[in-house]
Write an enzyme that holds these catalytic residues in place. Structure first.
Site, PDB file in Angstrom:
ATOM      1  N   LYS A 110      12.874 -28.192 -12.637  1.00 46.24           N
ATOM      2  CA  LYS A 110      14.167 -27.350 -12.794  1.00 46.24           C
ATOM      3  C   LYS A 110      14.372 -27.364 -14.077  1.00 46.24           C
ATOM      4  O   LYS A 110      14.735 -26.269 -14.773  1.00 46.24           O
ATOM      5  CB  LYS A 110      15.375 -27.832 -12.082  1.00 46.24           C
ATOM      6  CG  LYS A 110      15.037 -27.520 -10.386  1.00 46.24           C
ATOM      7  CD  LYS A 110      16.454 -27.608  -9.595  1.00 46.24           C
ATOM      8  CE  LYS A 110      16.149 -27.282  -8.287  1.00 46.24           C
ATOM      9  NZ  LYS A 110      17.055 -28.065  -7.399  1.00 46.24           N
ATOM     10  N   LYS A 190       4.170 -20.752  -4.544  1.00 44.18           N
ATOM     11  CA  LYS A 190       5.125 -21.039  -3.511  1.00 44.18           C
ATOM     12  C   LYS A 190       6.367 -20.095  -3.540  1.00 44.18           C
ATOM     13  O   LYS A 190       6.688 -19.812  -4.642  1.00 44.18           O
ATOM     14  CB  LYS A 190       5.430 -22.533  -3.801  1.00 44.18           C
ATOM     15  CG  LYS A 190       6.935 -22.974  -2.843  1.00 44.18           C
ATOM     16  CD  LYS A 190       7.412 -24.335  -3.285  1.00 44.18           C
ATOM     17  CE  LYS A 190       8.783 -23.922  -3.263  1.00 44.18           C
ATOM     18  NZ  LYS A 190       9.960 -24.351  -2.651  1.00 44.18           N
ATOM     19  N   LYS A 193      13.092 -18.653  -4.729  1.00 43.67           N
ATOM     20  CA  LYS A 193      14.210 -17.842  -5.360  1.00 43.67           C
ATOM     21  C   LYS A 193      13.982 -17.806  -6.933  1.00 43.67           C
ATOM     22  O   LYS A 193      14.030 -16.903  -7.675  1.00 43.67           O
ATOM     23  CB  LYS A 193      15.387 -18.170  -5.063  1.00 43.67           C
ATOM     24  CG  LYS A 193      16.106 -18.133  -3.508  1.00 43.67           C
ATOM     25  CD  LYS A 193      17.245 -18.531  -3.332  1.00 43.67           C
ATOM     26  CE  LYS A 193      17.044 -19.941  -3.279  1.00 43.67           C
ATOM     27  NZ  LYS A 193      17.644 -20.697  -2.028  1.00 43.67           N
TER      28      LYS A 193
HETATM   29  P1  ADP Z   1      14.052 -22.082  -3.147  1.00 39.94           P
HETATM   30  O1  ADP Z   1      12.682 -22.622  -3.607  1.00 39.94           O
HETATM   31  O2  ADP Z   1      13.648 -20.761  -2.925  1.00 39.94           O
HETATM   32  O3  ADP Z   1      15.105 -22.282  -4.153  1.00 39.94           O
HETATM   33  P2  ADP Z   1      15.080 -24.225  -1.570  1.00 39.94           P
HETATM   34  O4  ADP Z   1      14.615 -25.241  -2.626  1.00 39.94           O
HETATM   35  O5  ADP Z   1      16.586 -23.778  -1.507  1.00 39.94           O
HETATM   36  O6  ADP Z   1      14.523 -22.859  -1.893  1.00 39.94           O
HETATM   37  O7  ADP Z   1      14.758 -24.702  -0.081  1.00 39.94           O
HETATM   38  C1  ADP Z   1      15.504 -24.474   1.196  1.00 39.94           C
HETATM   39  C2  ADP Z   1      14.643 -25.242   2.154  1.00 39.94           C
HETATM   40  O8  ADP Z   1      13.744 -24.285   2.516  1.00 39.94           O
HETATM   41  C3  ADP Z   1      13.894 -26.491   1.631  1.00 39.94           C
HETATM   42  O9  ADP Z   1      14.047 -27.129   3.104  1.00 39.94           O
HETATM   43  C4  ADP Z   1      12.594 -26.009   1.348  1.00 39.94           C
HETATM   44  O10 ADP Z   1      11.846 -27.168   1.534  1.00 39.94           O
HETATM   45  C5  ADP Z   1      12.303 -24.998   2.126  1.00 39.94           C
HETATM   46  N1  ADP Z   1      11.509 -23.920   1.348  1.00 39.94           N
HETATM   47  C6  ADP Z   1      11.706 -23.159   0.349  1.00 39.94           C
HETATM   48  N2  ADP Z   1      10.440 -22.562  -0.020  1.00 39.94           N
HETATM   49  C7  ADP Z   1       9.539 -22.863   0.903  1.00 39.94           C
HETATM   50  C8  ADP Z   1       8.372 -22.373   1.098  1.00 39.94           C
HETATM   51  N3  ADP Z   1       7.887 -21.388  -0.017  1.00 39.94           N
HETATM   52  N4  ADP Z   1       7.595 -22.773   1.999  1.00 39.94           N
HETATM   53  C9  ADP Z   1       8.010 -23.640   2.635  1.00 39.94           C
HETATM   54  N5  ADP Z   1       9.266 -24.128   2.774  1.00 39.94           N
HETATM   55  C10 ADP Z   1      10.329 -23.744   1.845  1.00 39.94           C
END
Ligand code: ADP
Ligand code: TRP
Length: 320
Positions: A110, A190, A193
């Site tokens: 981050k 991956k 957001k």
């Molecule tokens: P982002 O990466 O969009 O900010 P978060 O970190 O808020 O998403 O993730 C929220 C939940 O969704 C977590 O449990 C995370 O492991 C899952 N998650 C987020 N992106 C993915 C992805 N591309 N594939 C599988 N799981 C994901």
């Protein structure tokens, strides 16, 4: 068996969130006592606009309910409605070696992406450990990227038990769908957001279609065979289509004669249909904000009664 997971209200939920965390969590609500919450304290590490935070919390609550979280089966609440978690977080901080946090990928990722290096961002895994330990959780369904945080939680719980008495804190297990790789975003990285490569769950048809059209492909001409094992389109299609439908698409890839544009249209239809019932549910919830508030209030009350008992046990054990 107690199952617990949280999701940050830091933007629109996308296919990665759904298939990585929400769908497995929803499936587990029938298998034990599920506690699911909206991690608004955690979101303060990235969202600094109060109106935006409130809106996000509401949106995530509606999304999760529309996707099938059943408040009759799972306790659904807002993290900040149980402020006990911040106290447990401090108690854990006092035994948490710096090295444990310094090893965490999420802080490094981050800050490398330009987020300010705040103490909150650094100490975030301790708050997550408190979330998990405060409810005597057994199972924590999360995406792969959160596995390290559950390991930190286990280390902290073991250390507390060693210092203050075996059995003080329950040791949780992560539940990760190892078979499924991270859901890829429109650029192949991956879906996240932070990478601006997401396909949100509840966008308009027009926006969703446009995002799907933007999926990165190579320059293989329409008539040539294509490799289905190396395609973002097929990877996403697998999530929403039946095995038979996937086979048909894979065969069409190998055969040649169909362009990526066509495959993207098929992918759009499949995604749109998959989420159709949830879209309908979402519209209903949006029209009933009081119902959503009541669900979160009732959830907070139940969560708080569990949290108060565990916190009091820990306070006593450490000598407060
Ligand atoms: P982002 O990466 O969009 O900010 P978060 O970190 O808020 O998403 O993730 C929220 C939940 O969704 C977590 O449990 C995370 O492991 C899952 N998650 C987020 N992106 C993915 C992805 N591309 N594939 C599988 N799981 C994901
Ligand atoms: N850190 C998690 C995420 O970004 C959200 C979260 C906070 C969480 N507390 C939790 C997940 C406790 C599981 C258990 O996705």
């Amino acid at each position: 068996m107690r199952i617990l997971s949280g999701i940050q209200p830091s933007g629109k939920l996308h296919l990665g969130n759904y298939f990585g965390m929400m769908q497995p969590a929803i499936a587990l609500q029938d298998e034990g006592e599920a506690f699911y919450f909206i991690a608004d304290y955690h979101s303060l590490t990235t969202v600094t606009n109060p109106a935006e935070l409130r809106q996000n919390v509401r949106d995530v609550a509606i999304d999760f309910l529309a996707c099938g979280l059943d408040p009759a089966k799972a306790v659904f609440f807002r993290q900040s409605d149980v402020p006990e978690v911040t106290e447990l977080s401090w108690l854990l901080s006092c035994v948490c070696p710096m090295g444990l946090l310094e090893r965490c990928h999420s802080y490094k990722d981050k800050t490398a992406r330009g987020l300010e290096a705040t103490h909150g961002l650094f100490a975030y895994p301790i708050l997550m450990a408190a979330d998990i330990l405060l409810y005597d959780s057994d199972i924590v369904p999360v995406g792969k990227d959160q596995k390290q945080h559950v390991e930190v939680t286990r280390d902290l719980a073991l250390k507390m038990n060693h210092l203050y008495g075996e059995g003080l804190l329950r040791i949780p297990q992560p539940r990760i769908r190892e078979s499924s790789a991270a859901v890829p975003g429109t650029d192949g990285a991956k879906m996240s957001k932070s990478y601006r490569n997401t396909i949100p769950l509840f966008e308009t048809a027009k926006v969703t279609e446009k995002l799907i059209k933007g999926i990165k492909t190579d320059s293989t001409p329409v008539e040539d065979p294509k490799d289905p094992s190396d395609s973002i389109i097929v990877d996403l299609f697998r999530l929403v289509a039946s095995p038979g439908e996937v086979e048909v698409m894979e065969e069409a890839f190998r055969k040649g004669g169909t362009g990526y544009g066509d495959f993207k249209k098929r992918l759009f239809s499949a995604i749109w249909e998959h989420f159709e019932p949830m879209r309908a549910g979402r519209a209903e919830l949006e029209a009933n904000p009081d119902q959503v508030d009541a669900i979160l209030r009732a959830g907070a009350e139940k969560a708080r009664s569990v949290a108060a008992k565990v916190l009091s046990r820990v306070r006593q054990a450490v000598g407060l």
